[in-house]
Write a protein that holds these residues in place. Structure first.
Motif, mmCIF file in Angstrom:
data_model
loop_
_atom_site.group_PDB
_atom_site.id
_atom_site.type_symbol
_atom_site.label_atom_id
_atom_site.label_comp_id
_atom_site.label_asym_id
_atom_site.label_seq_id
_atom_site.Cartn_x
_atom_site.Cartn_y
_atom_site.Cartn_z
ATOM 1 N N TYR A 193 66.765 1.403 29.254
ATOM 2 C CA TYR A 193 66.577 2.752 29.799
ATOM 3 C C TYR A 193 67.769 3.647 29.463
ATOM 4 O O TYR A 193 67.598 4.812 29.092
ATOM 5 C CB TYR A 193 66.390 2.672 31.314
ATOM 6 N N ILE A 194 68.976 3.108 29.574
ATOM 7 C CA ILE A 194 70.172 3.879 29.254
ATOM 8 C C ILE A 194 70.170 4.305 27.795
ATOM 9 O O ILE A 194 70.579 5.417 27.451
ATOM 10 C CB ILE A 194 71.445 3.058 29.575
ATOM 11 N N LEU A 195 69.664 3.429 26.919
ATOM 12 C CA LEU A 195 69.658 3.705 25.486
ATOM 13 C C LEU A 195 68.381 4.409 25.033
ATOM 14 O O LEU A 195 68.129 4.516 23.835
ATOM 15 C CB LEU A 195 69.829 2.397 24.714
ATOM 16 N N ASN A 196 67.562 4.871 25.999
ATOM 17 C CA ASN A 196 66.322 5.606 25.702
ATOM 18 C C ASN A 196 65.293 4.762 24.957
ATOM 19 O O ASN A 196 64.412 5.301 24.279
ATOM 20 C CB ASN A 196 66.623 6.875 24.897
ATOM 21 N N LEU A 197 65.399 3.449 25.068
ATOM 22 C CA LEU A 197 64.366 2.570 24.511
ATOM 23 C C LEU A 197 63.205 2.456 25.485
ATOM 24 O O LEU A 197 62.040 2.510 25.094
ATOM 25 C CB LEU A 197 64.954 1.187 24.223
ATOM 26 N N ALA A 198 63.539 2.262 26.748
ATOM 27 C CA ALA A 198 62.517 2.147 27.789
ATOM 28 C C ALA A 198 62.496 3.432 28.609
ATOM 29 O O ALA A 198 63.542 3.951 28.990
ATOM 30 C CB ALA A 198 62.799 0.951 28.685
ATOM 31 N N SER A 199 61.297 3.920 28.864
ATOM 32 C CA SER A 199 61.135 5.099 29.710
ATOM 33 C C SER A 199 60.704 4.657 31.109
ATOM 34 O O SER A 199 60.539 3.461 31.381
ATOM 35 C CB SER A 199 60.086 6.035 29.107
ATOM 36 N N ILE A 200 60.508 5.635 31.982
ATOM 37 C CA ILE A 200 60.025 5.331 33.328
ATOM 38 C C ILE A 200 58.669 4.638 33.264
ATOM 39 O O ILE A 200 58.356 3.774 34.089
ATOM 40 C CB ILE A 200 59.930 6.630 34.153
ATOM 41 N N MET A 201 57.855 4.985 32.262
ATOM 42 C CA MET A 201 56.526 4.391 32.130
ATOM 43 C C MET A 201 56.619 2.884 31.925
ATOM 44 O O MET A 201 55.915 2.111 32.595
ATOM 45 C CB MET A 201 55.773 5.035 30.962
ATOM 46 N N GLU A 202 57.496 2.431 30.997
ATOM 47 C CA GLU A 202 57.638 0.993 30.770
ATOM 48 C C GLU A 202 58.143 0.277 32.023
ATOM 49 O O GLU A 202 57.705 -0.831 32.352
ATOM 50 C CB GLU A 202 58.605 0.717 29.606
ATOM 51 N N ILE A 203 59.082 0.922 32.724
ATOM 52 C CA ILE A 203 59.625 0.310 33.944
ATOM 53 C C ILE A 203 58.544 0.217 35.022
ATOM 54 O O ILE A 203 58.454 -0.785 35.741
ATOM 55 C CB ILE A 203 60.842 1.110 34.440
ATOM 56 N N LEU A 204 57.703 1.255 35.140
ATOM 57 C CA LEU A 204 56.610 1.220 36.119
ATOM 58 C C LEU A 204 55.609 0.123 35.790
ATOM 59 O O LEU A 204 55.115 -0.577 36.687
ATOM 60 C CB LEU A 204 55.912 2.577 36.168
ATOM 61 N N ILE A 205 55.300 -0.047 34.499
ATOM 62 C CA ILE A 205 54.388 -1.127 34.090
ATOM 63 C C ILE A 205 54.978 -2.478 34.472
ATOM 64 O O ILE A 205 54.279 -3.367 34.985
ATOM 65 C CB ILE A 205 54.119 -1.058 32.575
ATOM 66 N N PHE A 206 56.279 -2.626 34.261
ATOM 67 C CA PHE A 206 56.954 -3.881 34.621
ATOM 68 C C PHE A 206 56.899 -4.113 36.136
ATOM 69 O O PHE A 206 56.599 -5.224 36.590
ATOM 70 C CB PHE A 206 58.409 -3.834 34.144
ATOM 71 N N VAL A 207 57.174 -3.083 36.915
ATOM 72 C CA VAL A 207 57.168 -3.212 38.380
ATOM 73 C C VAL A 207 55.780 -3.581 38.875
ATOM 74 O O VAL A 207 55.619 -4.448 39.754
ATOM 75 C CB VAL A 207 57.671 -1.908 39.032
ATOM 76 N N VAL A 208 54.740 -2.929 38.329
ATOM 77 C CA VAL A 208 53.366 -3.258 38.723
ATOM 78 C C VAL A 208 53.049 -4.707 38.388
ATOM 79 O O VAL A 208 52.407 -5.423 39.176
ATOM 80 C CB VAL A 208 52.361 -2.307 38.028
ATOM 81 N N GLY A 209 53.497 -5.165 37.212
ATOM 82 C CA GLY A 209 53.290 -6.563 36.837
ATOM 83 C C GLY A 209 53.947 -7.525 37.813
ATOM 84 O O GLY A 209 53.349 -8.535 38.203
ATOM 85 N N ILE A 210 55.173 -7.213 38.237
ATOM 86 C CA ILE A 210 55.877 -8.053 39.215
ATOM 87 C C ILE A 210 55.148 -8.049 40.553
ATOM 88 O O ILE A 210 55.014 -9.102 41.212
ATOM 89 C CB ILE A 210 57.332 -7.569 39.389
#
Length: 447
Positions: free
Chosen positions: A277-294
């Motif tokens: 996220y810091i390096l602009n590789l992952a956006s909020i969308m990718e993080i939200l997908i990960f959180v939903v998966g968890i």
């Protein structure tokens, strides 16, 4: 009475005071020049460092930023982010090519306001290639040509030379072999075609050439946070973090409740997504997908008996979010580009399975593992086991060591046994009673 102001040879003391004040300020207002190195492989971990330097120089009203460039290139997305940051600088920027600025390094150098080279240095060869050096598809070359052309136009340099550094088919007048080879300029050629504003032997000569030799030099280096993020973004380290995440998730699926394995997995994947996220590789969308998966995986572990659609959907979403974070923000999609992220994920899954196998094969001999799983084993050496071996547990009472959904582990009369309910869900720690023994199946219910 008229005001009387003493004078010295026609100059009032008040005016003389301001003259000395302005002189004192001028001799103490020393110019400041920031110097930073762009060396080695160009990766996304370098972008926060360059952005910070430009921000500090802008706020500090510096007179110049000098980037000492010596690189064979690196990631295209990293180079374009660095280029964008340099183009927004309010402070004059200098690319000091003391050895070479190849591939992505040439784009970064071209984005600077001034280009200064040392004798024997070179810049060019910006063709987009993959990890093994194979030329990428025309989509990538077209994108890179436009990046180089627009940057050259922004800095008032010849756009055909910039395009010729990407594509050998671009005809560049005045350069030998322009129809068959990529453009890579030596220091003398760069000066001749105005791709170098001057050629000097050292940094001190650069400072003298641009009247910066009296300036205070501020040598900038990356801080610990930037180094840590760059370390986490290393392909090997990020693959290890993904592998730890997969390993922990697999362990949680196979064991009851939530334990250390799941916690370690969450920490590893949080580090992975945080750096991305810091390096602009992952956006909020990718993080939200990960959180939903968890969340789906947690629901499967704690709420829904067994492992079914919810758990599978959670695992799939986690894998998708990791893949998208590895791909990052790219100009075009291509199988050759996504092959590296796919290889990272496949390798992480493969080695996770290998470690699971090793753990299952060797750790049952350890005391720690015996606390987690049923360690007793019936073999033919000890005699053929029939249901009569368990019949004496009928009507016995015990405690559910793991959550029974419906199968799990219980302690009955001091023995750890695999048990099963008649379909109901029994929480860990509940008192249970054996109501039936069918062969190897010990059927229990809540007392």
């Amino acid at each position: 009475m008229n005001n009387f102001i003493p004078t010295i040879k026609g100059i009032s003391l008040k005016k003389l005071f301001y003259i000395f004040l302005f002189y004192f300020i001028s001799i103490n207002a020393q110019t400041k020049v920031y110097v930073a190195d762009i060396t080695g492989e160009i990766d996304l971990g370098l972008t926060p460092f360059v952005s910070r330097i430009i921000d500090e120089a802008n706020k500090g009203n510096a007179d110049a930023i000098i980037f000492r460039i010596n690189t064979f290139g690196g990631r295209v997305d990293a180079a374009t982010e660095i280029k964008d940051a340099i183009l927004t600088s309010k402070v004059p920027t200098y690319a000091f090519i003391n050895n070479r600025a190849i591939s992505a390094g040439a784009l970064i150098a071209l984005s600077c306001q001034y280009i200064v080279m040392v004798p024997g240095s070179s810049m060019g060869a910006v063709t987009v290639v993959d990890q093994v050096g194979q030329k990428q598809s025309e989509k990538y070359q077209s994108y890179m040509r436009s990046e180089m052309r627009s940057t050259a136009e922004r800095r008032g340099r010849r756009s055909d030379i910039a395009e010729g550094m990407v594509d050998e088919k671009i005809v560049v007048s005045g350069i030998k072999d322009d129809s068959t080879k990529l453009v890579t300029l030596t220091s003398n050629e760069a000066y001749e075609f105005k791709y170098a504003d001057t050629v000097v032997s050292s940094l001190n000569d650069l400072l003298k050439a641009y009247n910066l030799d009296k300036a205070e030099l501020v040598y900038e280096k990356s801080n610990w946070a930037e180094d840590f993020v760059r370390f986490l973004n290393n392909p090997i380290v990020s693959s290890i973090l993904i592998m730890i995440g997969f390993l922990g998730i697999m362990a949680e699926i196979k064991t009851a409740g939530w334990g250390m394995a799941g916690t370690v997995a969450i920490i590893a994947l949080a580090l992975f997504f945080g750096s991305s996220y810091i390096l602009n590789l992952a956006s909020i969308m990718e993080i939200l997908i990960f959180v939903v998966g968890i969340i789906l995986l947690a629901v499967e572990i704690f709420v829904i008996p067994g492992f079914g659609f919810t758990g599978i959907a959670g695992v799939i979403l986690i894998i998708i979010s990791i893949f998208l974070a590895l791909v990052g923000s790219i100009p075009v999609w291509d199988l050759s580009l996504i092959s590296t992220p796919l290889l990272q994920i496949a390798s992480a899954l493969f080695f996770s399975l290998i470690f699971i196998f090793i753990i299952a094969r060797f750790l049952p001999k350890s005391k720690t593992f015996n606390k987690l799983v049923l360690s007793t084993e019936e073999t033919s050496v000890d005699g053929f086991v029939t249901h009569s071996e368990f019949s004496h547990f009928l009507d016995a009472e015990g405690v559910a060591i793991s959550t029974l959904r419906p199968a799990g582990i219980a302690e009955i009369d001091g023995n750890r046994l695999d048990v099963v309910t008649q379909g109901e869900y029994i929480e860990k720690g509940e008192k249970i009673k054996v109501i039936k023994v069918e062969g190897f199946r010990i059927i229990v219910k809540v007392v």
